[in-house]
Design a protein around this motif. Structure first.
Motif, PDB file in Angstrom:
ATOM      1  N   ASP A 193      92.526   6.056 -14.503  1.00  0.00           N
ATOM      2  CA  ASP A 193      92.877   4.979 -13.570  1.00  0.00           C
ATOM      3  C   ASP A 193      91.869   4.886 -12.424  1.00  0.00           C
ATOM      4  OD1 ASP A 193      94.955   3.909 -14.913  1.00  0.00           O
ATOM      5  OD2 ASP A 193      96.494   4.390 -13.440  1.00  0.00           O
ATOM      6  N   LEU A 200      97.583   4.986 -19.016  1.00  0.00           N
ATOM      7  CA  LEU A 200      96.463   5.203 -18.114  1.00  0.00           C
ATOM      8  C   LEU A 200      95.162   4.781 -18.791  1.00  0.00           C
ATOM      9  CD1 LEU A 200      97.209   8.727 -16.637  1.00  0.00           C
ATOM     10  CD2 LEU A 200      97.315   6.578 -15.422  1.00  0.00           C
ATOM     11  N   SER A 201      94.256   4.229 -18.030  1.00  0.00           N
ATOM     12  CA  SER A 201      92.930   3.929 -18.550  1.00  0.00           C
ATOM     13  C   SER A 201      92.061   5.170 -18.416  1.00  0.00           C
ATOM     14  CB  SER A 201      92.309   2.762 -17.780  1.00  0.00           C
ATOM     15  OG  SER A 201      92.097   3.110 -16.422  1.00  0.00           O
TER      16      SER A 201
END
Length: 230
Positions: free
Chosen positions: A71, A23-24
């Motif tokens: 995200d 995940l960002s």
């Protein structure tokens, strides 16, 4: 953390693991807004003799949570100041006040030596309650944290964390403080490995070896500084 997200087609668990990707995590918005909030919270806390601090901390958490993007979607904090205030009052009434009264009674009845032994016992009890409170506070924050409607939780028991925290603290004098990095890393692993977001459990694989080099610089530097001052 190995957060796994299944593909949009609704795959099986094995296929979901195969389609993992990290995940960002991003911060959104200027941080200077928190400085103004801090000044406001300080003023209100002083004016209300500390009562507003529960609501002030709640607002800080809401802003920090909403500024974090996973995200591209923000976290949400749903806790309230009233919940925190109620929890504090329960602890103060059921734990802190009885312990204070017990300490005063020991001083009046048992004399100086007896009161000292009772106070030492009370200190140990307080330390255990602080460790329990650390775990329960994290569990509370996670239960009030949501991402895309997914809430966090803790799956373990706080007594394990409290026991490890208590025993390792007793070992500080015996190890001249060198247990510190290992203790911090191990306690962190307990907290993270017992954390879940929805049906996904976080995992922690941090190693303590890299911490000891920095700790050695701090430890020996402190010894040298104290020697010079003495």
């Amino acid at each position: 953390s190995p957060w796994a997200r299944p593909s949009a087609a609704g795959t099986s668990s094995a296929e979901g693991v195969a389609s993992r990707h990290p995940l960002s995590i991003q911060w959104h918005g200027p941080t200077w807004r928190l400085a103004g909030l801090g000044v406001f919270n300080l003023a209100m806390t002083i004016l209300t003799l500390g009562l507003y601090s529960f609501w002030g901390r709640t607002e800080v958490r809401r802003r920090i949570w909403s500024a974090i993007r996973l995200d591209g979607q923000p976290l949400a904090y749903t806790g309230t100041g009233g919940e925190m205030c109620k929890g504090f009052l329960l602890v103060a009434g059921l734990v802190l006040m009885p312990m204070l009264l017990l300490g005063l009674a020991a001083a009046l009845v048992l004399g100086e030596r007896g009161a000292g032994a009772v106070q030492l016992l009370l200190y140990l009890i307080v330390f255990i309650f602080v460790a329990l409170g650390t775990y329960r506070a994290r569990r509370y924050r996670l239960s009030r944290t949501a991402w895309r409607g997914i809430r966090g939780s803790m799956t373990g028991a706080p007594r394990r964390y409290a026991f490890v925290s208590f025993i390792t603290t007793l070992l500080y004098p015996m190890t001249l403080g060198w247990i510190g990095p290992w203790r911090a890393n191990y306690l962190q692993s307990i907290l993270i490995n017992e954390t879940e977001l929805g049906d996904r459990r976080l995992t922690y694989d941090g190693k303590v070896g890299g911490l000891y080099g920095r700790y050695a610089v701090l430890w020996f530097g402190t010894v040298v500084l104290l020697s010079v001052l003495i």
